[in-house]
Each structure stands twice: as C-alpha cells, then as structure tokens.
Scaffold this active site. Structure first.
Site, PDB file in Angstrom:
ATOM      1  N   ASP A  57      38.677  37.618  55.840  1.00 56.09           N
ATOM      2  CA  ASP A  57      37.924  37.091  54.708  1.00 56.09           C
ATOM      3  C   ASP A  57      37.391  35.717  55.110  1.00 56.09           C
ATOM      4  O   ASP A  57      38.153  34.758  55.182  1.00 56.09           O
ATOM      5  CB  ASP A  57      38.821  36.978  53.479  1.00 56.09           C
ATOM      6  CG  ASP A  57      38.038  36.593  52.239  1.00 56.09           C
ATOM      7  OD1 ASP A  57      36.800  36.717  52.264  1.00 56.09           O
ATOM      8  OD2 ASP A  57      38.660  36.171  51.242  1.00 56.09           O
ATOM      9  N   GLU A  72      43.357  37.966  55.465  1.00 52.53           N
ATOM     10  CA  GLU A  72      43.820  38.096  54.076  1.00 52.53           C
ATOM     11  C   GLU A  72      44.537  39.412  53.880  1.00 52.53           C
ATOM     12  O   GLU A  72      44.091  40.460  54.356  1.00 52.53           O
ATOM     13  CB  GLU A  72      42.635  38.000  53.104  1.00 52.53           C
ATOM     14  CG  GLU A  72      43.058  38.325  51.662  1.00 52.53           C
ATOM     15  CD  GLU A  72      42.070  37.892  50.592  1.00 52.53           C
ATOM     16  OE1 GLU A  72      41.294  36.948  50.841  1.00 52.53           O
ATOM     17  OE2 GLU A  72      42.080  38.502  49.509  1.00 52.53           O
ATOM     18  N   ASN A  83      45.877  39.047  40.350  1.00 53.95           N
ATOM     19  CA  ASN A  83      45.024  39.903  39.530  1.00 53.95           C
ATOM     20  C   ASN A  83      45.866  40.597  38.477  1.00 53.95           C
ATOM     21  O   ASN A  83      46.952  41.093  38.778  1.00 53.95           O
ATOM     22  CB  ASN A  83      44.359  40.968  40.404  1.00 53.95           C
ATOM     23  CG  ASN A  83      43.491  40.332  41.471  1.00 53.95           C
ATOM     24  OD1 ASN A  83      42.456  39.763  41.170  1.00 53.95           O
ATOM     25  ND2 ASN A  83      43.940  40.395  42.723  1.00 53.95           N
ATOM     26  N   ARG A  86      39.663  42.885  35.018  1.00 50.52           N
ATOM     27  CA  ARG A  86      40.678  42.409  35.955  1.00 50.52           C
ATOM     28  C   ARG A  86      40.607  40.901  35.898  1.00 50.52           C
ATOM     29  O   ARG A  86      39.625  40.303  36.303  1.00 50.52           O
ATOM     30  CB  ARG A  86      40.344  42.906  37.369  1.00 50.52           C
ATOM     31  CG  ARG A  86      41.235  42.310  38.450  1.00 50.52           C
ATOM     32  CD  ARG A  86      40.819  42.801  39.837  1.00 50.52           C
ATOM     33  NE  ARG A  86      39.487  42.374  40.206  1.00 50.52           N
ATOM     34  CZ  ARG A  86      39.199  41.556  41.242  1.00 50.52           C
ATOM     35  NH1 ARG A  86      40.157  41.090  42.000  1.00 50.52           N
ATOM     36  NH2 ARG A  86      37.952  41.236  41.506  1.00 50.52           N
TER      37      ARG A  86
END
Lengths: 67, 547
Positions: free
Chosen positions: B137, B142, B200, B282
C-alpha cells in the site's frame, strides 16, 4: 527530527516542562525493593538488544507517507 | 476456536448487527507496517514492501498453505464516495486517495529494478487462505485482516498479521542476496510522516451519518487514554521534545473528511461499504494507533463496538467539544491525564472523564443477560478507567503507552536522559520492532510483563485459517481449495477461471455474514473440484454467499 532535536538541545531552552532528574551515576546503592530490581533487570535486558548507534539509527528510520 | 459466548442469534445463525448493546458485529483491522533495510539506507520502500509480500508468498508455496497471488478486483471500490452523500472529483483528489488504482511502482518496474525481466512474477497483492489481504500500500506492506464478528477474534487475526509480517521478515533475512528488512508496528517515523492502522465496523445504513459522527468524535478524541501506543516527541515534525500518549494524534487536523493521507480527519467519511450498500455502511476508522498490547487492541475495538451500539439505540452521550482537534492533541500531550478540555456547554473534562461518560452509558444500557465477551470488555474498561484515575503507571500490563512510558522513565531515571536523547527515541522505535529478539514489546511479553489474551498456537492457526463465521471463510477456503482457479479477489467477490471456459466467473459475497462455515462448509467438503463447486454453489435457490 533527530538533527533538529540536537540543535534544540544545544540551543538551550527545550526542557521547559520536564524536570531533568539528577544525572545519578548509575550506582545501585539504595535500590532494595524487588520492583526496582525488576526494572534494573529489564533495562539490562533492553541494553543488550538496543541498536548500537542510537542517533544514527533513529535518523535512518525514514518512511514515506501512508494512510 | 471458542471466542466467547454470543447472544441472541437470528434464526439464520447470524449474530445480530445493530441490535442491542453488545460487542458483536462485523469488524476488521488494517495495519501498515513501518519498514527499513538498515544496510540499504536509500532502498525504495515500495520495493522493500514488495519483498515482504513476495517472501511471504514463497513461504506459503513451500507448504504453509495456499494463496491467491492475484489481481485485486477493484470493481467495487469507490474511495472517493463520501458518506455525507456526494463524490469527490478525481481531479481534485490527492493522488494517494486513488486507492482503486494500483501502486506507484508497478510489478514490471520492480522487476526491472531488481534486474529481472519485466515479465518476472513480482506480486504486489496476496489474498491469504485466512481470508486476509497482504499487499503493497503505497510505500508500506499492509495486512488487512479477514472480517470477524467480535473483538477477541479481531485481536487474534490482527496478531496473525503480525505473525505473517514476522514470517516474511525472517524469510528475507534467511535468503542469500537479500538485505534484511525490519518491520515496525508503529505509526510514525517521527520526522514528518504517519502511516495508519485502521479499523472497520459494519453499521446499518439506517443510522444517519451525522449521528455517528457527533457521538464518535469525543469518543475518539479521548479513546487514546485506554489504547494509545505512546510516542517520544511532540508535533507532526517532532519539533518539541517530550512524551505523548498517541502515535497518531498530532497528524490529525480536521473533524470530518474524506482524506486518509493528508489533512487527516477524526471521522473518515469514505463510503465504500464492500457489502450490500443499501443495508450497510462500513465505518472506516483511521484515528487509532497500531497496538502491540493485546488488551489495548481488545479494548480499542471492543469499546468502539459498544459505542456504535449505543449510537444505534439512540443512547449515546454527545459531549460536544469546543475544539475536537485541539482537544485530541491536548489529551495526547499529557501523560498525567489531568488536562481538561472544554465542552460547548462550558464543562471542562479530562480524557478519562469523557471515557467514563461513555462507559457509564454502556453500563446503564447493558442487558442483564449480556454475553460473556461483552461483559468482559465492559468490566475491563471500567476497571482500567479506575486505575487510570488512581495511577496510570499501574496499567502498564494492559496499555501500550503506559508500558512504553515506564521503560522510558526507567531509562531517564537510571541514565539521567533528557527527552531529546536519541536513546529515548530509539526505545520508542524499538518498542515496535517486530523481531522477537530485538523488539522491546516482544521482550516485555516474554518476561510476562504484559497480559496476553490469545494463545500463540491459535495465532499460528489464524495465520492460515479463516474465521468460520463470516464470508472470510468462503474467501479463505476458496483460496485453500482452488488456488489455481481463483484469479481475482476482493472483499466482496471472488473471480474464478475454469479450465476450458473462456469467460471468467465472478461470485459476489456482498453479505458479510454469509459464506460462513455453517453455510458453506458442507459444499466445500462435497465438491469434487472448482467446476463442481461452482455448479453446486450457483445452482438452485441458494443464499449461502450473496443475498
């Protein structure tokens, strides 16, 4: 930045809020509680694994931005 | 593995989302690791990150398990869609916001840099058979955990990510011709740069976004006292010496916004549900510190899940702060926890008092038959706040910033170090070093100085097995069973290429609680091969995967 820190230190004023503890020359003289002993052990252990040139190592840890 | 009792299951065997005060809901974590190769100070960080991904792929190929070294399926990604109801113009976006385009360096460019032919297979993205994603990322490796349904599982599969990172790091160190890399679970280089650890949470779309934002802002501003990771240095440029509670706090400049890499907001409005958009949003939380302490991590996600439950029930306190960004910084900058911040009604409160407000609201709303894990989170939260009021240093076994500060203070006392001393900066950095020998957190854990919540054997299993109660099971199992046929994947889809078929087959998994073991395990066990599996899955009135 590491380099800036040093400049600030050399400059003078930076230690406003934190009182510098007396630079006790690490004499283990009056350390009796087991807790203090534990902390000493811990620091000895960490001393053994810390990167050797702190200043250079910290300066070399440069990252690119992320999220 | 058993991760605590669940309450009030709906008839389909699915834990409730948005019903009652509980820690159970669909959630997941993302960690961007700091990365260096000490012997190669000018190494390109995207290149180093790709080494991590490829080293892990090589480890898996040698028998740890399967993977899909595949194209990430960006079809459903909409990073510029704002939860407040509009879209950002692509031309106005910062390049790093275009997360639905591939990374700055392509696999071909990396192959060239490595002196290999451009067609050499350099992987930038892996979908693991535990349902997680490991990828490059921007300039960091990541790990995005699989979807789980409770805080303890979130800790377990987050820890599994650390194990993945450690495995890759050790592999690189053992590979002739490669310079060792070190991975750090931290959030800043303490020069000017921050990188994230995100959470999340699945939230019913019916909850208005402003309701979420107003109650979450004061919660996020104060949450650092229970789960900050600690930092040596003040200000985004580390321009003042000192210690602060949070790694991330100083890098936040806004209350609400779409950005994640510049002008970072306390509430991120990215509206990319990776699920049935009409039913869910989300919540993408970008303000947390990456935690090494398992209890910090557990309370970070557990208390956030509880506050979301309060908001959904209309029971959340809303202590409106006069200046949330300033309050965030002020609370972070005071390890004595006595600094107060001003509310618009004139009250002055400490970070601990703000947390107590939320904890009390949860206690008042908690049903008598609350499940075991919910009760455990609430009990720990309550007890920790009492400890923080009495003497924060007593919470070193449970809270990252306090454990780190305790080591730093011990050094200051023994060696008379000022906060400007590079050795203290090194302790801060090396606290997050993931190497088992060199990492200071790793040392504390081995000495028994921190409380652990998950068994290392379970962590090892979670690195190669998906959670059984979400669609991550379907994703992970497809990759384990049919690695050759799965050619693309994302959170809400899997793409199959079947031998002899010219068209790719895309299976959508837009319902996070479908695709679980309860719904699909038998199908996997019965299917002879990928073709048979898809035929069984897609024929008949089946709702095992998509709604």
């Amino acid at each position: 930045m590491a380099s800036q820190d040093r400049i600030t230190t050399g400059g003078s004023s930076s230690e406003s809020e934190e009182e510098l503890p007396e630079p006790v020359p690490s004499a283990p003289a009056a350390q009796e509680s087991t807790q203090t002993q534990g902390v000493d052990d811990l620091l000895d252990e960490i001393d053994g694994v810390l990167e050797s040139n702190a200043e250079e190592f910290v300066r070399g840890f440069v990252q690119k931005g992320g999220q | 593995m058993d991760t605590g009792g669940r309450r009030a299951r709906s008839p389909g065997g699915l834990p409730p989302v948005g019903q009652g005060i509980s820690v159970h809901r669909v959630m997941g974590t993302e960690t961007e690791y700091g990365i260096i190769a000490p012997a190669l100070p000018s190494a390109n960080s995207t290149l180093l990150s790709s080494q991590v991904v490829n080293a892990y792929a090589a480890t898996l190929r040698e028998g740890l398990g399967n993977l899909a070294g595949t194209r990430w399926d960006y079809t459903d990604e909409t990073p510029l869609t704002d939860a407040r109801g509009y879209r950002m113009d692509r031309a106005r976006a910062h390049p790093s916001q275009l997360t639905d385009e591939s990374e700055e360096l392509t696999a071909e460019q990396i192959a060239l840099e490595r002196g290999e032919p451009a067609e050499a297979a350099v992987l930038m993205n892996l979908v693991l058979n535990n349902g997680a994603r490991l990828y490059v990322d921007h300039a960091h490796p990541e790990y995005s955990s699989p979807e789980v349904t409770n805080p303890l599982d979130a800790v377990l599969w987050d820890r599994a990510g650390d194990l993945v990172a450690i495995t890759a790091m050790e592999r690189i160190a053992a590979t002739p011709g490669f310079s060792p890399v070190i991975l750090y679970k931290n959030n800043t280089d303490n020069k000017s740069v921050s990188y994230g650890s995100h959470e999340n949470y699945l939230v019913p779309r019916s909850v208005p976004f402003p309701k979420l934002a107003e109650a979450l802002i004061p919660f996020f501003v104060s949450r650092q006292v229970i789960c900050g990771a600690g930092r040596v240095g003040l200000g985004p440029l580390n321009q003042e010496p000192g210690f602060q509670i949070s790694q991330r706090a100083d890098f936040f400049e806004n209350e609400i916004g779409l950005e994640t890499t510049v002008r970072r907001p306390i509430i991120n409005t990215r509206d990319e549900p990776h699920a049935v958009a009409e039913k869910y949003r989300r919540l993408h939380v970008i303000i947390g510190d990456a935690n090494l302490h398992e209890v910090s991590n557990y309370l970070k996600v557990g208390t956030t899940a509880l506050v979301l439950a309060l908001i959904e029930q209309g029971l959340a306190p809303v202590p409106v702060l006069e200046d949330p960004v300033e309050a965030l910084h002020a609370i972070s900058h005071d390890a004595s926890l006595t600094t107060t911040v001003r509310l618009t009604d004139g009250r002055m409160m400490t970070g601990v008092e703000l947390q107590e407000l939320y904890c009390e609201a949860v206690l008042a709303a908690l049903p008598a038959d609350a499940d075991e894990q919910t009760r455990d989170v609430v009990d720990r939260w309550q007890a920790l706040l009492v400890t923080l009021r009495r003497d924060p240093m007593d919470a070193a076994r449970h809270v990252d910033w306090i454990a780190k500060l305790k080591v730093l203070e011990a050094y200051r006392a023994r060696d008379g170090l000022a906060w400007t001393d590079p050795r203290l900066a090194l302790v801060d950095l090396q606290y997050a070093d993931l190497r088992t020998e060199r990492g200071i957190y790793q040392r504390l854990a081995r000495r028994g100085d921190v409380e652990l919540l998950v068994d290392p054997a379970d962590v090892a299993r979670a690195a190669v097995e998906p959670p059984r109660d979400t669609r991550a099971y379907f994703r992970g199992r497809c990759i384990a069973e049919y690695p050759a046929q799965v050619v693309g994947a994302s959170w809400d889809s899997l793409i199959f290429e079947l031998p002899g078929e010219r068209r790719l087959q895309r299976v959508q998994t837009r319902e996070p609680l479908r695709g679980s073991a309860a719904l699909t395990e038998e199908l996997f066990d019965a299917a002879a091969d990928a073709e048979d599996f898809l035929a069984r899955l897609l024929s008949g009135p089946d709702r095992r995967v998509s709604p």
